[in-house]
Design a protein around this motif. Structure first.
Motif, mmCIF file in Angstrom:
data_model
loop_
_atom_site.group_PDB
_atom_site.id
_atom_site.type_symbol
_atom_site.label_atom_id
_atom_site.label_comp_id
_atom_site.label_asym_id
_atom_site.label_seq_id
_atom_site.Cartn_x
_atom_site.Cartn_y
_atom_site.Cartn_z
ATOM 1 N N LEU A 182 26.942 -68.982 74.294
ATOM 2 C CA LEU A 182 28.330 -68.778 74.965
ATOM 3 C C LEU A 182 29.122 -67.958 73.803
ATOM 4 O O LEU A 182 28.622 -68.102 72.783
ATOM 5 C CB LEU A 182 28.990 -69.616 75.833
ATOM 6 N N TRP A 183 30.205 -67.740 74.220
ATOM 7 C CA TRP A 183 31.457 -67.316 73.282
ATOM 8 C C TRP A 183 32.814 -67.667 73.620
ATOM 9 O O TRP A 183 33.483 -67.405 74.677
ATOM 10 C CB TRP A 183 31.173 -65.728 73.487
ATOM 11 N N ASP A 232 32.349 -61.788 77.238
ATOM 12 C CA ASP A 232 31.276 -60.769 77.495
ATOM 13 C C ASP A 232 31.588 -60.177 78.978
ATOM 14 O O ASP A 232 30.724 -60.309 79.999
ATOM 15 C CB ASP A 232 30.183 -61.455 77.167
ATOM 16 N N TYR A 233 32.838 -59.634 79.078
ATOM 17 C CA TYR A 233 33.161 -58.843 80.572
ATOM 18 C C TYR A 233 32.614 -57.433 80.317
ATOM 19 O O TYR A 233 32.547 -56.733 79.258
ATOM 20 C CB TYR A 233 34.507 -58.769 80.502
ATOM 21 N N ASP A 234 32.223 -56.880 81.699
ATOM 22 C CA ASP A 234 31.985 -55.595 81.844
ATOM 23 C C ASP A 234 33.460 -54.646 81.710
ATOM 24 O O ASP A 234 34.425 -55.085 81.707
ATOM 25 C CB ASP A 234 31.389 -55.268 82.993
ATOM 26 N N PRO A 282 35.115 -52.824 83.418
ATOM 27 C CA PRO A 282 36.135 -52.557 84.585
ATOM 28 C C PRO A 282 37.102 -53.866 84.360
ATOM 29 O O PRO A 282 38.164 -53.896 84.677
ATOM 30 C CB PRO A 282 35.344 -52.576 85.841
ATOM 31 N N THR A 283 36.245 -55.046 84.353
ATOM 32 C CA THR A 283 36.940 -56.240 83.989
ATOM 33 C C THR A 283 37.953 -56.245 82.852
ATOM 34 O O THR A 283 38.814 -56.802 82.926
ATOM 35 C CB THR A 283 36.070 -57.616 84.070
ATOM 36 N N GLU A 312 42.639 -61.346 78.342
ATOM 37 C CA GLU A 312 41.972 -62.649 78.620
ATOM 38 C C GLU A 312 41.189 -63.183 77.692
ATOM 39 O O GLU A 312 40.330 -62.167 77.168
ATOM 40 C CB GLU A 312 41.437 -62.346 80.131
ATOM 41 N N LYS A 313 41.354 -64.325 77.128
ATOM 42 C CA LYS A 313 40.408 -65.005 76.236
ATOM 43 C C LYS A 313 39.667 -66.169 76.903
ATOM 44 O O LYS A 313 40.302 -66.720 77.722
ATOM 45 C CB LYS A 313 41.080 -65.429 75.134
ATOM 46 N N ASN A 314 38.616 -66.132 76.433
ATOM 47 C CA ASN A 314 37.895 -67.549 76.852
ATOM 48 C C ASN A 314 37.934 -68.789 76.012
ATOM 49 O O ASN A 314 37.552 -68.733 74.767
ATOM 50 C CB ASN A 314 36.190 -67.269 76.970
ATOM 51 N N PRO A 344 22.689 -63.049 83.807
ATOM 52 C CA PRO A 344 23.021 -61.817 82.911
ATOM 53 C C PRO A 344 23.025 -62.347 81.398
ATOM 54 O O PRO A 344 23.654 -63.187 81.089
ATOM 55 C CB PRO A 344 24.455 -61.568 83.217
ATOM 56 N N MET A 345 21.694 -61.956 80.881
ATOM 57 C CA MET A 345 21.522 -62.764 79.426
ATOM 58 C C MET A 345 22.306 -61.803 78.416
ATOM 59 O O MET A 345 22.234 -60.598 78.330
ATOM 60 C CB MET A 345 20.057 -62.454 79.137
ATOM 61 N N CYS A 346 23.079 -62.398 77.546
ATOM 62 C CA CYS A 346 23.860 -61.608 76.647
ATOM 63 C C CYS A 346 23.052 -62.043 75.296
ATOM 64 O O CYS A 346 22.762 -63.103 74.971
ATOM 65 C CB CYS A 346 25.297 -62.278 76.538
ATOM 66 N N GLY A 347 22.906 -60.860 74.571
ATOM 67 C CA GLY A 347 22.316 -60.896 73.284
ATOM 68 C C GLY A 347 22.903 -61.263 71.908
ATOM 69 O O GLY A 347 22.542 -61.312 70.826
ATOM 70 N N MET A 401 20.702 -57.315 79.101
ATOM 71 C CA MET A 401 20.642 -57.859 80.694
ATOM 72 C C MET A 401 19.140 -57.137 81.075
ATOM 73 O O MET A 401 18.599 -58.024 81.831
ATOM 74 C CB MET A 401 21.361 -56.732 81.480
#
Lengths: 352, 355
Positions: free
Chosen positions: B166-167, B172-174, B176-177, B184-186, B203-206, B237
């Protein structure tokens, strides 16, 4: 999108008293519990009088009350199983329940986690069982659905069961705890997530909350071990009803969450002592998992009560021959639904 | 006492797609320097990508890809980080770690730097538990175990094929988000690794990913994206959905959670929206397709599974858009190219040489 706030008067906190003096337990929880109505059930097997500190809005049920309200029933409401009586007599929509050997957990700075508030938040916001969100609960502040999450699934479904966790003494079985006598769970995982559709999980009854009106009928004292005792290691009734509840939730498109809140579970019991007893539970689980994986409920079962009755029939037919305890569990499930309809004050609500 | 995590320095390649520069490697130097790297240079092949001194690497630009694959190069995307999967194909190692060039070393809540590679290795070397959800997450992590009620017959677990990290910082938002929540930060560090249950898609993030090439490599095709294609930002994805269906079929595990990396760069949401636009609609059909996809008993290798999937894509998704017809063909081309470059081997092959 707004998610209606759950009000204090919609919640009952159900406490099973397995020890005669609840003073220290309730004092530790006072900051979190005092806003709510408590239902305290005294284990009928406990002879001593119960001590409850002042200042809690509560109803206490003892053996005589239980006998009066239940009438004649084949279900033995004793030990951990008498907590379920609390679910029957509650008149609230939501229940939060915590074992009486648990106290609030603290964060690294010594602040107490409000387990009740977290459970209520879990139940307030939707669950997302149809697709896994890699940032866990997307409704939590600071999180969201990630790239690649289908938009049509972002409304989620109603969450009806919130399964919390435990710091210090984790809910391990006896062999695991006996093999690792000093292992304590010190890892606080700051997440709650939806248990995906069709994924099965072991429900630990130590720290849970649920929507009583919707899923109450599926949380019952069904599978009772012959050697069931007063330690959690010696029970399986919560694991069993939890698997039923998950199957019911999957069928009715309802959600189950797991993760925070944590409670701090105190040292009790001796795992090695428990090992000396015959450990039926582990053997039974081997049969239980393939069974639940194969359960298919009919479309006509649209409320939890109907689902439980269907599962009971399947249990009797397919697991009954494997071990008589399963036959007894099936009977208990049918009896529970009867009691639910007779005693619990709610008419069946279709899964929302 | 905890065992030291093996380095796996001769068994793991680091694959990095890039179009700019590789300055970010300086921060990773203490962790990456022991490993061989495969750099896939996207975009203009005449540009020279500067690799910091002291790293052992091979670099491929578009000309190299065309030369090596010939007509089969058509399956490798251009002007999209999806081209990274070429690196998976040419690697001679068992494990791949892939990371984006805007990802840096993160710190855990105690302030300590996170060795992401080491955590990925721990994840991939320990079994997964997809058949029953363990409420204390990965039972193979130090300080954790299977909980009461977890069937003993399932405690051995299955081999782990994928470790999905993860990050922190830019999530890793699309698009629209991103548009709705530009700031917004995680910041939430979730100290868990968990197996994604069988039958559940994700949803697999590379950006921060490790996998076992031997177990699942041929399914890690990142699709047709970018230049000349109607869609972008769905490469990982697509691979993730194919990978999960195949892993579920073959009894392999996929883990997600730790390690975190620090994602520094927020891409332009308007550019992203243009790339993702069709994907946002298409995924509504694609997800049910993958959820319902079944593979035959006879499909026992990853390649066989993948070819079967490609036929189903052609059959069921082409009506959504002719793009899927092309994609299904590209999936077959990819497998052909994979098998050509990865014949069943008896002896270890040497790495490609640096350019």
């Amino acid at each position: 999108m707004s998610h209606p706030i759950i009000k204090d008067d919609e919640v009952d906190v159900v406490i099973l008293a397995t020890q005669p003096d609840l003073t220290s337990f309730l004092e530790e929880w006072r900051p979190m519990f005092s806003r709510y109505h408590l239902i305290i059930i005294k284990d009928p097997d406990m002879q001593k009088d119960l001590k409850i500190p002042e200042g809690f809005n509560h109803d206490l049920y003892m053996k005589s009350d239980m006998d009066r309200i239940l009438g004649s029933t084949s279900i033995r409401f004793s030990g951990y199983s008498c907590r379920y009586f609390g679910y029957l007599v509650s008149r609230k929509k939501y229940i939060v329940t915590v074992d009486d050997d648990c106290v609030p957990a603290k964060d690294g700075r010594g602040f107490l986690f409000d387990a009740v508030a977290q459970h209520i938040s879990n139940l307030r916001f939707p669950a997302t069982p149809f697709f896994f969100n890699t940032l866990y609960d997307p409704y939590q502040k600071g999180a969201d659905f990630v790239r690649g999450y289908p938009f049509s699934l972002r409304n989620g479904v109603k969450c009806v069961l919130s399964c919390g966790l435990w710091l210090n003494l984790a809910d391990y079985d006896a062999p695991t705890q006996a093999l690792k006598p000093d292992e304590r769970n010190s890892r606080y995982v700051d997440a709650v997530l939806t248990v995906p559709l069709k994924a099965m999980m072991p429900l630990s009854g130590i720290n849970i909350a649920f929507d009583r009106e919707v899923i109450g009928p599926a949380l019952f004292p069904g599978l009772r071990l012959a050697g069931e005792g007063k330690q959690r290691w010696e029970t399986i009734e919560d694991i069993w009803c939890g698997m039923c509840a998950k199957v019911v939730c999957d069928h009715l498109s309802l959600g189950v969450k797991s993760g925070t809140p944590y409670v701090w579970r105190k040292e009790t019991g001796n795992a090695i002592e428990t090992l000396k007893k015959e450990w039926q539970g582990m053997k039974l689980m081997e049969e239980v998992v393939p069974f639940f994986q194969s359960v298919k409920l009919p479309e006509t079962a649209v409320v939890a009560e109907d689902c439980v009755l269907e599962i009971a029939t399947m249990v009797k037919k397919r697991l009954g021959p494997v071990d008589p305890l399963f036959g007894q569990a099936a009977d208990a499930m049918v009896e529970w639904v009867r009691l639910w309809k007779a005693v619990a004050s709610v008419s069946p609500t279709p899964g929302v | 006492m905890a065992e030291a995590t093996p380095l796996l320095k001769d068994e793991l390649d680091i694959v990095i797609p890039t179009i700019r520069n590789l300055d970010f490697l300086e921060m990773w130097r203490p962790y990456f320097q022991p490993y061989h790297m495969i750099i896939v240079q996207d975009g203009d092949p005449s540009k020279v990508i500067k690799v910091p001194e002291g790293f052992d690497y091979e670099l491929y630009n578009r000309n190299d890809i065309n030369k090596i694959l010939g007509p089969k190069a058509s399956c490798i995307s251009f002007k999209d980080s999806a081209c990274r999967c070429f690196g998976y194909m040419v690697s001679k190692k068992k494990y791949i770690f892939t990371i984006d060039d805007d990802c840096f070393v993160a710190k855990d809540p105690s302030g300590k730097e996170i060795n992401a590679l080491s955590q990925h290795i721990k994840n991939i070397l320990s079994p997964s538990s997809p058949y029953f959800f363990n409420t204390l997450y990965d039972p193979f992590r130090e300080g954790a175990d299977y909980v009461r009620g977890y069937p003993f017959s399932l405690r051995e677990g299955v081999p782990t094929a994928v470790s999905h990290g993860l990050w922190l910082n830019i999530p890793d938002y699309d698009a629209p988000t991103q548009l709705v929540k530009p700031l917004e930060k995680n910041t939430r560090y979730v100290d868990a690794v968990m197996t994604i249950p069988k039958g559940t898609l994700f949803p697999m993030c590379g950006m921060n990913l490790t996998f076992d090439r031997d177990l699942i490599g041929p399914a890690m095709y990142f699709g047709l994206m970018g230049d000349g294609q109607p869609i972008g930002r769905y490469d990982d994805m697509w691979a993730g959905w194919c990978v999960k269906v195949i892993c579920d079929h073959l009894g392999l595990g996929v883990k997600t959670g730790l390690p975190y990396i620090w994602h520094s760069k927020a891409s332009n949401p308007f550019v992203n929206l243009k790339k993702e636009y069709k994907g946002i609609f298409w995924q509504e059909e694609i997800i049910p397709f993958f959820q319902a996809a079944t593979l035959s008993k006879e499909a026992i290798t990853v390649q066989q599974c993948y070819i079967e999937l490609s036929k189903q894509v052609k059959e069921k998704l082409s009506k959504l858009d002719p793009y899927f017809d092309k994609l299904a063909d590209a999936m077959v081309t990819w497998i052909e190219a994979w098998d050509e470059l990865n014949p069943p081997k008896k002896t270890k092959l040497p790495n490609g040489t640096a350019k």
